[in-house]
Design an enzyme around this catalytic site. Structure first.
Site, PDB file in Angstrom:
ATOM      1  N   ASP A 152     -35.471 -35.973 -28.750  1.00  0.00           N
ATOM      2  CA  ASP A 152     -36.724 -35.079 -28.690  1.00  0.00           C
ATOM      3  C   ASP A 152     -36.334 -33.513 -28.324  1.00  0.00           C
ATOM      4  OD1 ASP A 152     -39.390 -33.769 -27.994  1.00  0.00           O
ATOM      5  OD2 ASP A 152     -39.916 -35.903 -27.880  1.00  0.00           O
ATOM      6  N   ILE A 153     -36.853 -32.669 -28.941  1.00  0.00           N
ATOM      7  CA  ILE A 153     -36.616 -31.177 -28.647  1.00  0.00           C
ATOM      8  C   ILE A 153     -37.344 -31.022 -27.398  1.00  0.00           C
ATOM      9  CG2 ILE A 153     -35.398 -30.439 -30.598  1.00  0.00           C
ATOM     10  CD1 ILE A 153     -38.206 -29.226 -31.187  1.00  0.00           C
ATOM     11  N   HIS A 170     -44.057 -42.942 -34.677  1.00  0.00           N
ATOM     12  CA  HIS A 170     -43.072 -42.544 -34.019  1.00  0.00           C
ATOM     13  C   HIS A 170     -42.872 -43.346 -32.523  1.00  0.00           C
ATOM     14  CE1 HIS A 170     -45.734 -39.271 -33.061  1.00  0.00           C
ATOM     15  NE2 HIS A 170     -45.039 -39.069 -31.948  1.00  0.00           N
TER      16      HIS A 170
END
Ligand SMILES: [Zn+2]
Length: 130
Positions: A31-32, A95
């Site tokens: 995850d950014i 997700h």
């Protein structure tokens, strides 16, 4: 596939991501905007908007793949526990979020934006345990 869905674009490798696992049906990447180091997303390559619209077979495969990726994070990062969350209010493509929690309690909100360099270094380390 949805043309402008960012996760579909990651599946097609049109948008760069720090991929830590990939097979024919699923892909996992860092995850950014992590709430903790190694926070990862596991997504089906097929575009589903809502997890509970998936058929039982694909839903089970998603969770089994998430378990596989969680064990990978456990080996690479040695958290106290890796937590699994499905909420899906941000990107409308199913997700599973995995949070390798090292200390304290699970925090679901990002604390900082990870740099490209940090994500690449970490994904290299995690893939080393595949
Ligand atoms: Zn999508």
């Amino acid at each position: 596939m949805s043309e402008d869905c960012v996760f579909c674009r990651i599946v097609r490798h049109e948008v760069p991501a720090a991929v830590i696992y990939e097979d024919d049906d699923f892909i996992a990447f860092l995850d950014i905007n992590p709430a903790c180091e190694g926070q990862s997303l596991v997504i089906p390559k097929k575009h589903y908007e809502y997890a509970f619209d998936m058929n039982d077979h694909n839903y089970e495969k998603l969770l089994v793949t998430a378990k596989h990726v969680a064990k990978l994070l456990d080996k690479a990062l040695k958290p106290k526990r890796t937590c699994l969350v499905i909420e899906g209010f941000d990107v409308p493509h199913v997700h599973v979020k995995l949070y390798p929690v090292k200390e304290g309690f699970l925090k679901l909100y990002p604390t900082k934006k990870a740099t490209k360099e940090e994500l690449e270094k970490l994904s290299d380390k995690i893939r080393g345990f595949l």
